[in-house]
Design a protein around this motif. Structure first.
Motif, PDB file in Angstrom:
ATOM      1  N   ASN A  15       0.875  -1.166   0.000  1.00 37.79           N
ATOM      2  CA  ASN A  15       0.000   0.000   0.000  1.00 37.79           C
ATOM      3  C   ASN A  15       0.915   1.218   0.000  1.00 37.79           C
ATOM      4  OD1 ASN A  15      -1.948   1.942   0.367  1.00 37.79           O
ATOM      5  ND2 ASN A  15      -2.806   1.070   2.241  1.00 37.79           N
ATOM      6  N   LYS A  16       1.155   1.766  -1.189  1.00 35.34           N
ATOM      7  CA  LYS A  16       2.108   2.878  -1.317  1.00 35.34           C
ATOM      8  C   LYS A  16       1.569   4.134  -0.635  1.00 35.34           C
ATOM      9  CE  LYS A  16       2.778   5.906  -4.839  1.00 35.34           C
ATOM     10  NZ  LYS A  16       3.156   7.162  -4.160  1.00 35.34           N
ATOM     11  N   PRO A  17       2.376   4.747   0.227  1.00 31.81           N
ATOM     12  CA  PRO A  17       1.938   6.008   0.826  1.00 31.81           C
ATOM     13  C   PRO A  17       1.953   7.142  -0.203  1.00 31.81           C
ATOM     14  CG  PRO A  17       3.762   4.994   2.059  1.00 31.81           C
ATOM     15  CD  PRO A  17       3.683   4.296   0.741  1.00 31.81           C
ATOM     16  N   ALA A  18       1.051   8.096  -0.024  1.00 28.46           N
ATOM     17  CA  ALA A  18       1.058   9.291  -0.867  1.00 28.46           C
ATOM     18  C   ALA A  18       2.361  10.046  -0.647  1.00 28.46           C
ATOM     19  CB  ALA A  18      -0.127  10.188  -0.510  1.00 28.46           C
ATOM     20  N   GLY A  19       2.904  10.596  -1.728  1.00 32.49           N
ATOM     21  CA  GLY A  19       4.115  11.406  -1.631  1.00 32.49           C
ATOM     22  C   GLY A  19       5.413  10.630  -1.756  1.00 32.49           C
ATOM     23  N   ASP A  54       1.617   7.464  -9.640  1.00 31.06           N
ATOM     24  CA  ASP A  54       2.182   8.804  -9.506  1.00 31.06           C
ATOM     25  C   ASP A  54       2.587   9.050  -8.057  1.00 31.06           C
ATOM     26  OD1 ASP A  54       1.656   9.328 -12.150  1.00 31.06           O
ATOM     27  OD2 ASP A  54      -0.269  10.283 -11.752  1.00 31.06           O
ATOM     28  N   ARG A  55       3.587   9.868  -7.887  1.00 35.90           N
ATOM     29  CA  ARG A  55       4.080  10.181  -6.544  1.00 35.90           C
ATOM     30  C   ARG A  55       2.973  10.573  -5.565  1.00 35.90           C
ATOM     31  NH1 ARG A  55       9.116  14.193  -5.343  1.00 35.90           N
ATOM     32  NH2 ARG A  55       9.115  14.065  -3.083  1.00 35.90           N
ATOM     33  N   HIS A 197      -3.243  17.563   2.860  1.00 36.05           N
ATOM     34  CA  HIS A 197      -2.160  18.134   2.065  1.00 36.05           C
ATOM     35  C   HIS A 197      -1.738  17.173   0.950  1.00 36.05           C
ATOM     36  CE1 HIS A 197      -1.494  21.337   5.111  1.00 36.05           C
ATOM     37  NE2 HIS A 197      -1.962  20.402   5.917  1.00 36.05           N
ATOM     38  N   ARG A 198      -2.683  16.374   0.474  1.00 37.88           N
ATOM     39  CA  ARG A 198      -2.337  15.357  -0.515  1.00 37.88           C
ATOM     40  C   ARG A 198      -3.388  15.306  -1.617  1.00 37.88           C
ATOM     41  NH1 ARG A 198      -3.667   9.300   0.603  1.00 37.88           N
ATOM     42  NH2 ARG A 198      -3.867   9.604  -1.632  1.00 37.88           N
TER      43      ARG A 198
END
Length: 238
Positions: A15-19, A54-55, A197-198
């Motif tokens: 589960n990729k974190p945002a950012g 995407d990042r 903030h994401r």
């Protein structure tokens, strides 16, 4: 530590974190944390990316555990045999489900793609979308005293760069937190009022037929605390 949401002898999914960037890039020389390196260190073996997020996007990201598996499975993504489901919070209300078939021009990076052919033909891009929840909040971002938002389920049937972000912007319902294709007034409201903030785009689920066991696989990734806080504020079901 990354949250591992699937692991067998062929694949591992997180589960990729945002950012967080998927891998090291000369475009982001100052970054020190990457999903590939972190996961490699965490499970003690090399991993090979099968697709990208995407990042600013969070959610299911799957890797092969060998280069041989990667080369065999990559065509499954190219042929759209991996079904992806995303969730997004967008500006305004979308009342009905639909399919957007709207071609997208190739987005080139000013630095990385400066030698690439600049004028390519637009590519077919198709997205299925479905509204799930909606809310009207007593805050103004313009002419009206209230502002509306909608929780969407999005299923890309093609894999163009920034497809979901660009398609929602085309529908005049940009994804909240999108600093490239979105609306600054709404992004600012979410930062100041909801401490968000994401980019509010999350890859919730990846479904496919396992190429080796032939089993149906469904990998799910839960949303983070920012999403949970917004769900609670808006009275939406998780």
């Amino acid at each position: 530590m990354l949250e591992v949401v699937f692991h067998d002898e062929y694949f591992v999914a997180v589960n990729k974190p945002a950012g967080m960037l998927v891998h090291r890039s000369w475009l982001d020389k100052h970054e020190t944390q990457f999903v590939m390196q972190t996961l490699r260190d965490q499970i003690g073996q090399h991993v090979f990316p099968l697709h990208r997020l995407d990042r600013p996007t969070s959610g299911v990201l799957i890797f092969a555990l060998s280069s041989e598996v990667a080369s065999q499975v990559m065509p499954m993504f190219a042929n759209h045999e991996m079904n992806k489901t995303y969730h997004a919070i967008v500006r305004g209300w979308i009342e009905e489900s639909g399919r957007l078939d709207y071609d997208l021009k190739v987005e080139l990076d000013k630095i990385a793609d400066k030698h690439a052919e600049q004028e390519k033909e637009p590519q077919q891009a198709i997205t299925d979308y479905r509204p799930i929840e909606k809310v009207e909040i007593p805050r103004s971002t313009g002419r009206f005293p209230t502002t509306r938002y909608c929780l969407m389920e999005l299923k890309p049937l093609t894999g163009r760069k920034h497809q979901l972000r660009r398609h929602m912007a085309h529908l005049r319902h940009p994804i909240v937190g999108d600093t490239t294709h979105g609306d600054g007034k709404h992004n600012k409201l979410f930062r100041e009022v909801y401490d968000s903030h994401r980019l509010l785009l999350h890859a919730s689920q990846l479904e496919f037929i396992h190429p080796y066991s032939k089993e149906y696989i469904s990998i799910d990734a839960k949303v983070d605390q920012t999403w949970l806080r917004i769900y609670e504020e808006f009275g939406w079901k998780i």
